[in-house]
Enzyme design. Structure first.
Site, mmCIF file in Angstrom:
data_model
loop_
_atom_site.group_PDB
_atom_site.id
_atom_site.type_symbol
_atom_site.label_atom_id
_atom_site.label_comp_id
_atom_site.label_asym_id
_atom_site.label_seq_id
_atom_site.Cartn_x
_atom_site.Cartn_y
_atom_site.Cartn_z
ATOM 1 N N GLU A 41 -1.763 -27.372 97.093
ATOM 2 C CA GLU A 41 -2.086 -25.984 96.792
ATOM 3 C C GLU A 41 -1.994 -25.211 98.111
ATOM 4 O OE1 GLU A 41 -5.565 -24.989 94.639
ATOM 5 O OE2 GLU A 41 -5.212 -26.458 93.046
ATOM 6 N N GLY B 254 -6.824 -26.375 101.029
ATOM 7 C CA GLY B 254 -7.641 -26.735 99.887
ATOM 8 C C GLY B 254 -7.350 -25.792 98.741
ATOM 9 N N CYS B 255 -8.351 -25.493 97.928
ATOM 10 C CA CYS B 255 -8.187 -24.589 96.795
ATOM 11 C C CYS B 255 -7.619 -23.255 97.255
ATOM 12 C CB CYS B 255 -9.532 -24.380 96.092
ATOM 13 S SG CYS B 255 -9.475 -23.178 94.754
ATOM 14 N N PHE B 256 -6.531 -22.825 96.616
ATOM 15 C CA PHE B 256 -5.866 -21.629 97.132
ATOM 16 C C PHE B 256 -6.618 -20.338 96.835
ATOM 17 C CE2 PHE B 256 -2.585 -22.706 93.565
ATOM 18 C CZ PHE B 256 -3.508 -22.434 92.561
ATOM 19 N N TRP B 257 -7.625 -20.368 95.979
ATOM 20 C CA TRP B 257 -8.381 -19.142 95.716
ATOM 21 C C TRP B 257 -9.087 -18.655 96.980
ATOM 22 C CZ3 TRP B 257 -11.223 -21.425 90.845
ATOM 23 C CH2 TRP B 257 -10.308 -21.550 89.791
#
Length: 451
Positions: free
Chosen positions: A103, A50-53
């Site tokens: 991502e 998912g979101c790489f953060w």
């Protein structure tokens, strides 16, 4: 150096402003963060969660991982954030059939300190691999779960660990894994502002919660099959339960893991959530389960008579159980502190001015942490104590943000509370600088006259 004054029982203490900045939180610039020296031999794998953060932060927390880089992989467009967002819109509008990048994070680790299997276990447990082209609130093929391998050994182990985790998910009543496992074809490093994003932005979006299902330990099953005769046991009486929020432990008579859960968790239960046990696999009359139970123990959280979540199996990982429950009891702001080592802004947390006699407890387990008579005004903007209750905390070296500090966590649940410093008042000389939003205050009961 500018100093601030602390006053405690008429005694004055000088506290350097530089210490105040690092008191509980993340005020140090990310540019000051010191990255570990790269070992001579490393291995890397590319993972989409998912979101790489949030993925970057979760994977960086694994001991032995020496670098995590955000990027884009295995698509057919340019490897930039703008290109990925634009391509996803074109796909949604039906104007392009090109494959978009996912991502991802490129995880580099020291094989002398950890191995690929541990990296993959961290990957499986840190997100929900059953959601297809999404992760939580992030929807799109660019948020797909993925393992992009660099050799046949990585490919084989990724498939093997997927199959092991699929069995654990199935036992917990979860769906099929949708994770794409394929050789790495293309990889682009993401823009600099995406790198170490949650270090630069401590209050930024993470978006990962996991499934709450533990990856099975080698050679250890954490569940017992639900016995066929269990339905003959009496069902729980709904009238004796808490309709608003109730935990029910579904057990079996011959279940070693049920006994382990009882001894390690239930026998010490102080949590504010009501809990009950039953040998019958059916919920109370009028209450509903999302799916039939597969194994014991299964701990189900009901709200207003409906299942909202379940935790299947127990192998002694108390911290993981409490984290599962905590995600349902705590607000998003509390979760950020408790599970992501976040920090509330000074002067904004709860209990800063609390002076009544009583006990500050863990908000998930209910275990006592501090007595109010050890609390003092440090002037930092965070609740401060000079002494915890015996065995209430654990201490951990914290070298984040270019500083070396001592983090303190709740011994019962493992949640992050704050830090401890050697600039407190007598008799200990310690200052336990704690995030008030992850404390619950229980006032002492006032004794009635004549009692």
């Amino acid at each position: 150096m500018i100093s601030q004054t602390l006053v405690f029982n008429g005694i004055t203490f000088a506290l350097a402003a530089a210490l105040l900045v690092g008191a509980c939180g993340d005020a140090t610039s990310a540019a000051q963060a010191v990255k570990p020296k790269m070992p001579a031999v490393t291995e890397s794998i590319v993972l989409g969660m998912g979101c790489f953060w949030g993925a970057e932060k979760r994977m960086a927390a694994l001991p032995g991982v020496v670098d995590v880089e955000s990027g884009y992989a295995n698509g057919e467009v340019d490897g930039t954030y703008e290109a990925v967002l634009a391509q996803e819109k074109l796909r949604q509008w039906g104007r392009s059939a090109k494959r978009n990048h996912a991502e991802v994070v490129k995880v580099t680790f020291d094989p002398a300190k950890t191995d690929l299997e541990k990296v993959l276990i961290q990957f499986w447990e840190s997100h929900d691999p059953t959601q297809g082209d999404r992760q939580g609130n992030d929807v799109g093929s660019n948020y797909r779960s993925a393992v992009y391998t660099q050799n046949d050994v990585q490919q084989a182990l990724a498939l093997k660990t997927r199959d092991v985790y699929q069995k654990a998910l199935q036992a917990a009543g979860r769906g099929a894994i949708t994770t794409e496992i394929a050789p790495l074809q293309k990889y682009y490093s993401a823009e600099e502002y995406h790198q170490d994003y949650l270090v630069k932005n401590p209050n930024g979006y993470c978006g990962l919660g996991g499934t709450g299902v533990k990856y099975p330990q080698a050679g250890v099953a954490a569940t017992t099959p639900m016995p066929a005769a269990a339905a003959q046991a009496p069902r729980l009486d709904a009238a004796k339960l808490d309709f608003q929020r109730q935990l029910i432990v579904f057990e079996a008579e011959d279940c070693a893991y049920c006994r382990k859960f009882k001894a390690e968790v239930l026998d010490r239960w102080q949590s504010p959530v009501a809990i009950a046990r039953t040998l019958n696999p059916q919920p109370p009359v009028g209450w509903t389960l999302e799916k039939a139970l597969f194994a014991t123990p299964t701990i189900v959280l009901f709200e207003k008579g409906k299942e909202v979540s379940r935790y299947t199996g127990y192998n002694g990982d108390q911290e993981r159980f409490w984290k599962w429950l905590g995600f349902h009891l705590l607000t998003p702001a509390q979760q950020k502190i408790a599970f992501e080592q976040g920090t509330e802004y000074p002067g904004t947390g709860s209990h800063l001015d609390e002076k009544r006699p009583g006990t500050f407890v863990d908000p998930i387990t209910g275990a006592a942490l501090f007595r109010s008579d050890t609390k003092f005004d440090s002037g930092t903007g965070w609740p401060s104590f000079f002494n915890p209750l015996p065995g209430a905390l654990t201490e951990h070296v914290d070298v984040s943000h270019g500083m070396r500090r001592v983090e303190v966590r709740s011994a019962s649940s493992g949640i992050h509370l704050g830090h401890v410093f050697d600039d407190g008042p007598p008799p200990t000389g310690k200052r336990y600088c704690i995030n008030g939003n992850v404390l619950k205050f229980v006032p002492d009961q006032v004794k009635q006259a004549g009692k």
